[in-house]
Design an enzyme around this catalytic site. Structure first.
Site, mmCIF file in Angstrom:
data_model
loop_
_atom_site.group_PDB
_atom_site.id
_atom_site.type_symbol
_atom_site.label_atom_id
_atom_site.label_comp_id
_atom_site.label_asym_id
_atom_site.label_seq_id
_atom_site.Cartn_x
_atom_site.Cartn_y
_atom_site.Cartn_z
ATOM 1 N N LYS A 1 -33.516 -79.847 -21.737
ATOM 2 C CA LYS A 1 -33.056 -78.710 -22.533
ATOM 3 C C LYS A 1 -31.659 -78.371 -22.015
ATOM 4 O O LYS A 1 -31.497 -77.819 -20.924
ATOM 5 C CB LYS A 1 -33.995 -77.520 -22.354
ATOM 6 N N ASP B 1 -28.203 -76.726 -21.366
ATOM 7 C CA ASP B 1 -27.849 -75.316 -21.283
ATOM 8 C C ASP B 1 -26.405 -75.128 -21.725
ATOM 9 O O ASP B 1 -25.494 -75.026 -20.915
ATOM 10 C CB ASP B 1 -28.054 -74.836 -19.842
ATOM 11 N N LYS C 1 -39.445 -74.079 -19.522
ATOM 12 C CA LYS C 1 -38.294 -73.550 -18.782
ATOM 13 C C LYS C 1 -38.470 -73.733 -17.283
ATOM 14 O O LYS C 1 -39.546 -73.468 -16.729
ATOM 15 C CB LYS C 1 -38.121 -72.058 -19.086
ATOM 16 N N CYS D 1 0.596 -57.291 5.656
ATOM 17 C CA CYS D 1 -0.720 -56.649 5.747
ATOM 18 C C CYS D 1 -1.638 -57.567 6.562
ATOM 19 O O CYS D 1 -1.770 -58.755 6.257
ATOM 20 C CB CYS D 1 -1.287 -56.444 4.343
HETATM 21 S S1 IVH Z 1 -34.577 -78.944 -30.467
HETATM 22 C C1 IVH Z 1 -36.218 -76.958 -34.269
HETATM 23 N N1 IVH Z 1 -33.803 -80.077 -28.253
HETATM 24 O O1 IVH Z 1 -32.593 -74.722 -27.099
HETATM 25 C C2 IVH Z 1 -35.894 -77.416 -32.895
HETATM 26 N N2 IVH Z 1 -33.162 -77.820 -28.625
HETATM 27 O O2 IVH Z 1 -34.498 -72.253 -28.103
HETATM 28 C C3 IVH Z 1 -34.461 -77.569 -32.673
HETATM 29 N N3 IVH Z 1 -31.715 -76.893 -26.845
HETATM 30 O O3 IVH Z 1 -31.338 -73.415 -30.057
HETATM 31 C C4 IVH Z 1 -34.076 -77.518 -31.266
HETATM 32 N N4 IVH Z 1 -31.653 -78.711 -25.604
HETATM 33 O O4 IVH Z 1 -29.756 -74.745 -28.629
HETATM 34 C C5 IVH Z 1 -33.790 -78.946 -28.985
HETATM 35 N N5 IVH Z 1 -33.139 -81.248 -26.356
HETATM 36 C C6 IVH Z 1 -33.114 -80.127 -27.089
HETATM 37 C C7 IVH Z 1 -32.423 -78.974 -26.690
HETATM 38 C C8 IVH Z 1 -32.473 -77.823 -27.472
HETATM 39 C C9 IVH Z 1 -31.240 -77.451 -25.737
HETATM 40 C C10 IVH Z 1 -31.443 -75.496 -27.259
HETATM 41 C C11 IVH Z 1 -31.020 -75.334 -28.675
HETATM 42 C C12 IVH Z 1 -31.983 -74.381 -29.296
HETATM 43 C C13 IVH Z 1 -32.656 -73.760 -28.117
HETATM 44 C C14 IVH Z 1 -34.086 -73.499 -28.444
#
Ligand code: IVH
Length: 696
Positions: free
Chosen positions: A135, A137, A341, A458
């Site tokens: 995920k 960031d 997370k 200073c």
């Molecule tokens: S999939 C419908 N894959 O996390 C699903 N999201 O709360 C579409 N994000 O707004 C999202 N890495 O900005 C997906 N490998 C990943 C991701 C990812 C980061 C973010 C994205 C999204 C938020 C989800």
């Protein structure tokens, strides 16, 4: 994306084109664009370039000049079309083809097990196949390609509507301007991804801000989000943003057939990769059953700090698109995906007090003292607040509960105060009007965010200057830490930078904590620092706005540091990296009598103010020519030959490129010779011929 054959073919064409452009011959623009795109891919996606930067520039400039001569030749996907002219006035709202949903969050394995159970119940399957990926960031974006061309880029915005930021998106070199979706039967496609800054680029960016005494950006995520909304695309380009694309949200396929790659999530990542996108193809894993998913998530979390970019968790997606459709979504989230997370890097604490520290340039930095809080394995008790504006913007008061974040390697910062839980006993933070150390009245220049103590002598500034001088990236005097410097200063053993080289060791000897061995070590490392190259000394002097890179440029530009006494601001402005502000600061430094006296004293004490490596370009038989030596020369030592070339006005280069005039080869010359043979303009000569050029 490119097969081995294609790679060889394109590499061959590149060399061909380099020769042709160097010889002033015409080349086919369509083929040239393909070659440039290939090299961008090698550089930005593969991290494995096949030509030197100046060579790429040579080809790019050729294309640019041809397109300028006849604008009708420009194509929308030409590599030149990333470059934007002018400023964006405002960002317009656009509607996403499919709303950008957020993901459901989970924080522990029980959540994942629960989620998997529901997915199995709803699908009636014993075991579901998942695709697990990081995920990222950063800031999410949505791209639309039509007929193989990038036509629109947008921010997430409300999820339904975002800001149109196509021009800024084009500044991200890993986003292809064109991609052959038509090979997969796709006419229009919407893809989602995340824009981010690597930790390294983020640090560089913040270092630059720090040099200008501007508060750093809090974390790479904010930096990425902010970067996408900059109105000057050239500024966006400088941030070196990256984009990971990880989701196909919509596609149209006029002939009705759907390529089988698009039937699974991992397949679509594969397709994106094939088309030249940076999709998480190496990071993702397709796994069956939730146990192996959990295991993979944990593995990734352990390696989190070693990644070049920030991730805040993992995303687990049902791999088969048909199954995804069957699972559908709730009003907020898709049921076929979940975010896992990682442990929070935030914590709450209490703001106990604010101290005001004096930096080496006199800047006053407020530092919050907070009740110790553990965040991601580190105890935080002290957090910089950067300047007065930050205190006001965040509406901070002493006694406040505060939310603290520590992202990866980034220094911790206060996200916000929790104003809702105040009890009325909180106290306003008074910014001092006088220097907390020497009591000089503080000043805040109009265009600056920081208050300053302008007393050069200073005590706090003197000590900070000495600390900076000895620090690792400066003169690197080991064993001479902050505490010792402060102690020596308080005892009157050390009053300024030259004092480092005149310490009264006979008095230090016998002091508590200073055994004979530690004294000898300190003496040794002080002595060793006298041999540091000029650029380190320049950086160590702590001239405002002069960081390590500028220090190198400055060292390069002279054969002795004193030459800067005679340089005008205009002359300095011509150097790499040196703008008006930097030039003015250098000018000021070298026109201050105290600084000049200090430099003279340092030289007297044995420090090197001359530039050994790069003597000032002498005038001679080789003036204006560039040289490189390779292999073992028959009679001369390599370094002597280089010295002779420089003494006769030549400039030495470190690699073979079209900028090289002469390659002097000795025995066992390797890849440099091979490369030079391919560039027409490089003359390959022997030592004998080299000596002849010198008239010997
Ligand atoms: S999939 C419908 N894959 O996390 C699903 N999201 O709360 C579409 N994000 O707004 C999202 N890495 O900005 C997906 N490998 C990943 C991701 C990812 C980061 C973010 C994205 C999204 C938020 C989800």
């Amino acid at each position: 994306m490119y097969s081995a054959d294609q790679t060889r073919e394109l590499e061959k064409s590149s060399l061909d084109m380099l020769k042709k452009t160097a010889a002033g011959k015409a080349i086919d623009l369509k083929a040239l664009r393909a070659v440039l795109r290939f090299h961008e891919y090698r550089y930005y996606i593969m991290n494995d370039p096949l030509i030197a930067d100046p060579e790429y520039d040579q080809l790019y400039k050729y294309l640019e000049s041809k397109e300028a001569e006849d604008p009708a030749l420009i194509t929308r996907d030409s590599p030149t079309q990333r470059v934007a002219r002018g400023l964006t006035k405002e960002f317009f709202s656009v509607q996403h083809l499919v709303p950008m949903l957020s993901l459901e969050n989970s924080y522990n394995q029980e959540d994942l097990i629960d989620w998997d159970r529901k997915a199995r119940e709803l699908t009636g399957l014993k075991e579901v196949e998942y695709c697990v990926e990081p995920k990222f960031d950063g800031a999410s974006i949505s791209l639309i390609y039509e007929d193989d061309l990038l036509v629109r880029g947008a921010t997430r915005g409300t999820g339904v509507e975002g800001d149109e930021i196509t021009t800024n998106i084009k500044q991200i070199r890993s986003v292809p301007l064109a991609a052959r979706f038509s090979d997969y039967g796709v006419q229009q496609i919407e893809i989602r991804g995340e824009v981010l800054l690597t930790k390294e680029n983020f640090k560089k960016y913040n270092d630059g801000l720090a040099l200008q005494n501007l508060p750093p950006l809090a974390n790479p995520r904010n930096a990425a989000a902010g970067s996408l909304r900059i109105k000057d695309p050239r500024e966006v380009s400088k941030r070196n943003l990256e984009a990971f694309l990880y989701h196909v949200s919509y596609f149209s396929h006029p002939d009705g057939k759907v390529d089988k790659m698009l039937l699974t999530h991992s397949g679509s990542l594969e397709m994106l990769w094939q088309l030249g996108f940076r999709s998480p193809i190496k990071e993702k894993k397709v796994l069956k059953g939730i146990d192996s998913v959990i295991k993979y998530c944990n593995e990734f979390e352990e390696g989190r700090d070693a990644l070049p970019y920030e991730i805040d968790g993992m995303v687990i997606k049902v791999n088969e698109i048909l199954l995804q459709d069957r699972l559908g979504m709730t009003s907020h989230h898709p049921r076929w995906a979940i975010a896992y997370k990682f442990k929070a890097r935030q914590g709450t604490s209490k703001l106990v007090d604010v101290e005001f520290q004096v930096g080496r340039t006199g800047s006053i930095t407020p530092v919050a003292k907070i009740e110790p809080v553990h965040i991601g394995g580190v105890t935080v008790s002290s957090v910089s607040l950067f300047n007065e504006d930050v205190i006001r913007e965040k509406d901070l008061m002493i006694g406040d509960s505060v939310l603290v974040e520590r992202a990866g390697d980034v220094i911790p910062y206060i996200v916000k105060s929790l104003a809702d839980v105040r009890n009325g006993n909180e106290k306003k933070i008074d910014f001092p009007t006088n220097c907390p150390v020497c009591k000089t009245k503080l000043e805040r220049p109009l265009e600056e965010a920081v208050w300053r103590c302008n007393n050069f002598n200073c005590p706090a500034q003197v000590v900070e200057r000495i600390i900076h001088f000895t620090s690792k990236d400066a003169m690197d005097i080991r064993g001479f830490g902050e505490a010792i410097i402060k102690k020596f200063y308080d005892l009157g053993f050390l009053n300024d930078i030259p004092g480092i080289y005149q310490l009264p060791f006979e008095r230090i000897r016998g002091m508590e904590g200073f055994g004979e061995k530690s004294i000898i070590n300190l003496q040794k490392s002080i002595e060793a620092s006298q041999g540091q190259p000029l650029h380190r000394l320049i950086f160590a002097l702590g001239i405002r706005y002069v960081g390590e890179t500028t220090a190198k440029t400055l060292a390069h530009g002279v054969s002795h540091l004193s030459e800067y006494r005679d340089k005008t601001i205009d002359e300095m402005k011509g150097m790499d990296d040196v703008g008006v502000k930097v030039a003015a600061s250098i000018y000021q430094f070298f026109h201050n009598d105290e600084n000049i006296a200090m430099l003279e004293e340092l030289e007297r004490l044995g420090l090197k103010l001359q530039n050994d490596k790069k003597q000032k370009l002498a005038d001679g038989a080789l003036t204006g020519k560039t040289f490189l030596f390779t292999g073992t020369l028959p009679t001369l030592k390599r370094s002597d030959a280089e010295g002779m070339a420089e003494a006769n006005g030549a400039k030495l280069l470190s690699g073979v490129s079209s900028k090289l005039d002469y390659l002097v080869v000795g025995e066992d010359a390797g890849s440099k010779l091979e490369k030079a043979k391919k560039i027409n303009s490089v003359k390959i000569i022997s030592e004998e011929e080299f000596l002849k050029l010198l008239g010997k």
